[in-house]
Design an enzyme around this catalytic site. Structure first.
Site, PDB file in Angstrom:
ATOM      1  N   ASP A  61       4.442  11.304  -2.844  1.00  0.00           N
ATOM      2  CA  ASP A  61       3.374  12.081  -2.749  1.00  0.00           C
ATOM      3  C   ASP A  61       3.687  13.415  -2.001  1.00  0.00           C
ATOM      4  O   ASP A  61       4.041  13.242  -0.764  1.00  0.00           O
ATOM      5  CB  ASP A  61       1.838  11.436  -2.179  1.00  0.00           C
ATOM      6  CG  ASP A  61       1.412  10.465  -2.976  1.00  0.00           C
ATOM      7  OD1 ASP A  61       2.028  10.157  -4.187  1.00  0.00           O
ATOM      8  OD2 ASP A  61       0.701   9.378  -2.666  1.00  0.00           O
ATOM      9  N   ASP A  67      -3.149  16.022   5.234  1.00  0.00           N
ATOM     10  CA  ASP A  67      -2.555  14.788   5.431  1.00  0.00           C
ATOM     11  C   ASP A  67      -1.679  14.618   6.876  1.00  0.00           C
ATOM     12  O   ASP A  67      -1.976  13.536   7.566  1.00  0.00           O
ATOM     13  CB  ASP A  67      -1.551  14.507   4.236  1.00  0.00           C
ATOM     14  CG  ASP A  67      -2.065  14.295   2.769  1.00  0.00           C
ATOM     15  OD1 ASP A  67      -1.312  14.670   1.771  1.00  0.00           O
ATOM     16  OD2 ASP A  67      -3.128  13.452   2.713  1.00  0.00           O
ATOM     17  N   GLU A  89       0.330   5.745   5.378  1.00  0.00           N
ATOM     18  CA  GLU A  89       0.622   6.273   4.354  1.00  0.00           C
ATOM     19  C   GLU A  89       1.644   7.303   4.428  1.00  0.00           C
ATOM     20  O   GLU A  89       2.595   7.484   3.678  1.00  0.00           O
ATOM     21  CB  GLU A  89      -0.458   6.590   3.466  1.00  0.00           C
ATOM     22  CG  GLU A  89       0.134   7.321   2.113  1.00  0.00           C
ATOM     23  CD  GLU A  89      -1.170   8.062   1.282  1.00  0.00           C
ATOM     24  OE1 GLU A  89      -2.132   8.236   1.889  1.00  0.00           O
ATOM     25  OE2 GLU A  89      -0.821   8.435   0.361  1.00  0.00           O
ATOM     26  N   GLU A  90       1.273   7.943   5.675  1.00  0.00           N
ATOM     27  CA  GLU A  90       2.267   9.211   5.830  1.00  0.00           C
ATOM     28  C   GLU A  90       3.753   8.787   6.658  1.00  0.00           C
ATOM     29  O   GLU A  90       4.191   9.877   7.058  1.00  0.00           O
ATOM     30  CB  GLU A  90       1.342   9.985   6.741  1.00  0.00           C
ATOM     31  CG  GLU A  90       0.164  10.531   5.837  1.00  0.00           C
ATOM     32  CD  GLU A  90       0.282  10.870   4.303  1.00  0.00           C
ATOM     33  OE1 GLU A  90      -0.649  10.591   3.373  1.00  0.00           O
ATOM     34  OE2 GLU A  90       1.456  11.477   3.866  1.00  0.00           O
ATOM     35  N   ASP A 108      -4.730   5.010   5.698  1.00  0.00           N
ATOM     36  CA  ASP A 108      -4.481   5.997   4.931  1.00  0.00           C
ATOM     37  C   ASP A 108      -5.217   7.156   5.399  1.00  0.00           C
ATOM     38  O   ASP A 108      -6.529   7.578   5.076  1.00  0.00           O
ATOM     39  CB  ASP A 108      -5.256   5.682   3.484  1.00  0.00           C
ATOM     40  CG  ASP A 108      -5.197   6.849   2.484  1.00  0.00           C
ATOM     41  OD1 ASP A 108      -5.269   6.622   1.307  1.00  0.00           O
ATOM     42  OD2 ASP A 108      -4.515   8.036   2.854  1.00  0.00           O
ATOM     43  N   LEU A 110      -5.762  10.212   5.202  1.00  0.00           N
ATOM     44  CA  LEU A 110      -6.530  11.240   4.199  1.00  0.00           C
ATOM     45  C   LEU A 110      -6.489  10.671   2.846  1.00  0.00           C
ATOM     46  O   LEU A 110      -5.425  11.075   2.005  1.00  0.00           O
ATOM     47  CB  LEU A 110      -5.890  12.850   4.582  1.00  0.00           C
ATOM     48  CG  LEU A 110      -6.995  13.985   4.282  1.00  0.00           C
ATOM     49  CD1 LEU A 110      -7.514  13.929   2.830  1.00  0.00           C
ATOM     50  CD2 LEU A 110      -8.105  13.518   5.149  1.00  0.00           C
ATOM     51  N   ASP A 111      -7.322  10.129   2.270  1.00  0.00           N
ATOM     52  CA  ASP A 111      -7.486   9.659   1.073  1.00  0.00           C
ATOM     53  C   ASP A 111      -8.087  10.937   0.094  1.00  0.00           C
ATOM     54  O   ASP A 111      -8.999  11.401   0.310  1.00  0.00           O
ATOM     55  CB  ASP A 111      -8.426   8.320   0.980  1.00  0.00           C
ATOM     56  CG  ASP A 111      -8.427   7.981  -0.421  1.00  0.00           C
ATOM     57  OD1 ASP A 111      -7.539   7.407  -1.054  1.00  0.00           O
ATOM     58  OD2 ASP A 111      -9.678   8.051  -1.129  1.00  0.00           O
ATOM     59  N   GLU A 266      -4.916   0.914   1.382  1.00  0.00           N
ATOM     60  CA  GLU A 266      -6.080   1.264   0.284  1.00  0.00           C
ATOM     61  C   GLU A 266      -6.686   0.025   0.041  1.00  0.00           C
ATOM     62  O   GLU A 266      -8.065  -0.131   0.279  1.00  0.00           O
ATOM     63  CB  GLU A 266      -5.533   2.176  -0.829  1.00  0.00           C
ATOM     64  CG  GLU A 266      -5.140   3.484  -0.248  1.00  0.00           C
ATOM     65  CD  GLU A 266      -4.334   4.364  -1.300  1.00  0.00           C
ATOM     66  OE1 GLU A 266      -3.539   3.650  -2.110  1.00  0.00           O
ATOM     67  OE2 GLU A 266      -4.666   5.725  -1.454  1.00  0.00           O
TER      68      GLU A 266
HETATM   69  P1  AHG Z   1      -3.974   9.771  -1.664  1.00  0.00           P
HETATM   70  O1  AHG Z   1      -4.661  11.118  -1.753  1.00  0.00           O
HETATM   71  O2  AHG Z   1      -4.315   8.911  -0.408  1.00  0.00           O
HETATM   72  O3  AHG Z   1      -2.704   9.698  -2.189  1.00  0.00           O
HETATM   73  O4  AHG Z   1      -4.971   8.759  -2.690  1.00  0.00           O
HETATM   74  C1  AHG Z   1      -5.145   9.354  -3.974  1.00  0.00           C
HETATM   75  C2  AHG Z   1      -5.454   8.341  -4.686  1.00  0.00           C
HETATM   76  C3  AHG Z   1      -7.115   7.719  -4.740  1.00  0.00           C
HETATM   77  O5  AHG Z   1      -7.612   8.343  -3.658  1.00  0.00           O
HETATM   78  C4  AHG Z   1      -7.433   7.857  -6.062  1.00  0.00           C
HETATM   79  O6  AHG Z   1      -8.502   7.153  -6.725  1.00  0.00           O
HETATM   80  C5  AHG Z   1      -6.161   8.087  -6.768  1.00  0.00           C
HETATM   81  O7  AHG Z   1      -5.322   8.702  -6.222  1.00  0.00           O
HETATM   82  C6  AHG Z   1      -6.532   9.104  -7.947  1.00  0.00           C
HETATM   83  O8  AHG Z   1      -5.004   8.915  -9.015  1.00  0.00           O
HETATM   84  P2  AHG Z   1      -4.965   9.658 -10.052  1.00  0.00           P
HETATM   85  O9  AHG Z   1      -4.835  11.111  -9.585  1.00  0.00           O
HETATM   86  O10 AHG Z   1      -3.757   9.085 -10.788  1.00  0.00           O
HETATM   87  O11 AHG Z   1      -6.447   9.564 -10.933  1.00  0.00           O
HETATM   88 MN    MN Z   2      -5.406   7.215  -0.791  1.00  0.00          MN
HETATM   89 MN    MN Z   3      -3.812   9.626   1.586  1.00  0.00          MN
END
Ligand code: AHG
Ligand code: MN
Ligand code: MN
Length: 321
Positions: A61, A67, A89-90, A108, A110-111, A266
């Site tokens: 990501d 983050d 996560e980071e 995590d 920053l989710d 998560e």
């Molecule tokens: P993060 O920002 O920590 O990577 O988490 C994002 C995750 C979670 O928060 C969310 O339910 C999911 O990504 C959404 O995924 P899509 O963008 O594929 O829908």
């Molecule tokens: Mn997340």
């Molecule tokens: Mn995150």
């Protein structure tokens, strides 16, 4: 009741109480930073927090400014609290802050970071377990967690916290105190909302596709409703509030053979909270909390929420006590 009084009354471990209290201090700072996103740098001293920082995390990501800042704030809080190990996560690998530290934390920081610029609710997820349960540099089964929770930064900044028996909710007051809410956090066994990223429908395995078809066209069509915020903490918070189910299943895309969400920081903490509130959390075959941890950033299919509503997607052996 303020958070620190709840901690004193609900855990015999000073280390656990101090760790959660330190995380709460960091969350207040993260909430403040998120609220400044997009302001001129001279006002907030920060660049646009939703901007891609130019780095990539272990899961591939793009890392946003927030983050990275959130991860640093969490690290500082945990070091202040004397935590031994940190799984993030980071961070590609686990960090050791103190070999004698009693506790370890997975987070995590920053989710929902793709939502920073859209002003949708985002959050910080954490999982706390004994440092001596770490094996091969990996956290233990989710069932071994001592505590888990998440902070959600939205119209309210709220902490949902559990030591395993119940879930307690604390809202941040204007004078920056986390005060226990008058909310008995219980997930009803039956509800009618489902959360899934419907743009992936072409890739769903038949069992998921049939379940969603029934909700939209079949017996459930009169009562079903759909919500998808795209922040796990925000979709989960709604389910703690009014029930429903969340589905991020495996699908036919090679990169999604194990879904999108990560087990250690998560699915495990969310599943710990969900079960403590009377819901179920599964990978489709077995409880999330019983899943073997084989790598820090491993993904898992994640289905959770109201037990009876989710039952058609789970093996009959898998339902809450
Ligand atoms: P993060 O920002 O920590 O990577 O988490 C994002 C995750 C979670 O928060 C969310 O339910 C999911 O990504 C959404 O995924 P899509 O963008 O594929 O829908
Ligand atoms: Mn997340
Ligand atoms: Mn995150």
């Amino acid at each position: 009741m303020i958070l620190n009084d709840y901690l004193l009354a609900n855990t015999a471990s000073p280390a656990l109480a101090t760790t959660i209290s330190s995380l709460a201090e960091a969350a207040i700072h993260i909430a403040d930073l998120a609220a400044q996103n997009g302001l001129p740098a001279h006002m907030s001293g920060q660049m646009s927090l939703g901007a891609v920082a130019g780095s990539v995390n272990e899961d591939g990501d793009d890392q946003k400014q927030l983050d990275i800042l959130a991860d640093r704030l969490i690290q500082a809080a945990l070091q202040d609290a004397g935590v031994g190990y940190y799984f993030s996560e980071e961070e590609a690998e686990p960090l050791c802050f103190d070999e004698a530290g009693e506790l370890a934390v997975a987070s995590d920081p920053l989710d929902g970071s793709s939502n920073i610029d859209t002003n949708a609710s985002i959050g910080t997820i954490f999982s706390i377990f004994p440092a001596d349960t770490i094996t091969d540099n990996l956290p233990p089964l989710g069932r071994e967690q001592l505590a888990a929770g998440f902070f959600i930064y939205g119209p309210q900044t709220v902490l949902l916290l559990s030591f395993g028996k119940e879930v307690a909710a604390f809202a941040l007051t204007p004078d920056k105190a986390f005060v226990k809410m008058t909310w008995d956090v219980v997930i009803p066994r039956q509800a009618s909302e489902f959360a899934i990223n419907a743009s992936n429908a072409a890739y769903w395995h038949p069992k998921i596709a049939e379940f969603i078809d029934d909700a939209i066209y079949g017996a459930g069509k009169e009562t079903s409703n759909m919500r998808w915020i795209g922040s796990l903490v925000a979709d989960a918070y709604r389910i703690f509030r009014r029930g429903g189910i969340f589905l991020y299943p495996a699908d036919s895309r090679p990169a999604y053979a194990q879904g999108r969400l990560r087990l250690v920081y998560e699915a495990n903490p969310i599943a710990f909270l969900i079960e403590a509130a009377g819901g179920v959390a599964s990978n489709g075959e077995a409880p999330i909390l019983d899943m073997a941890v084989t790598s820090l950033h491993q993904r898992t299919p994640l289905l959770f929420g109201s037990a009876d509503q989710l039952a058609p997607l789970l093996p009959s052996t898998h339902s809450p006590s």
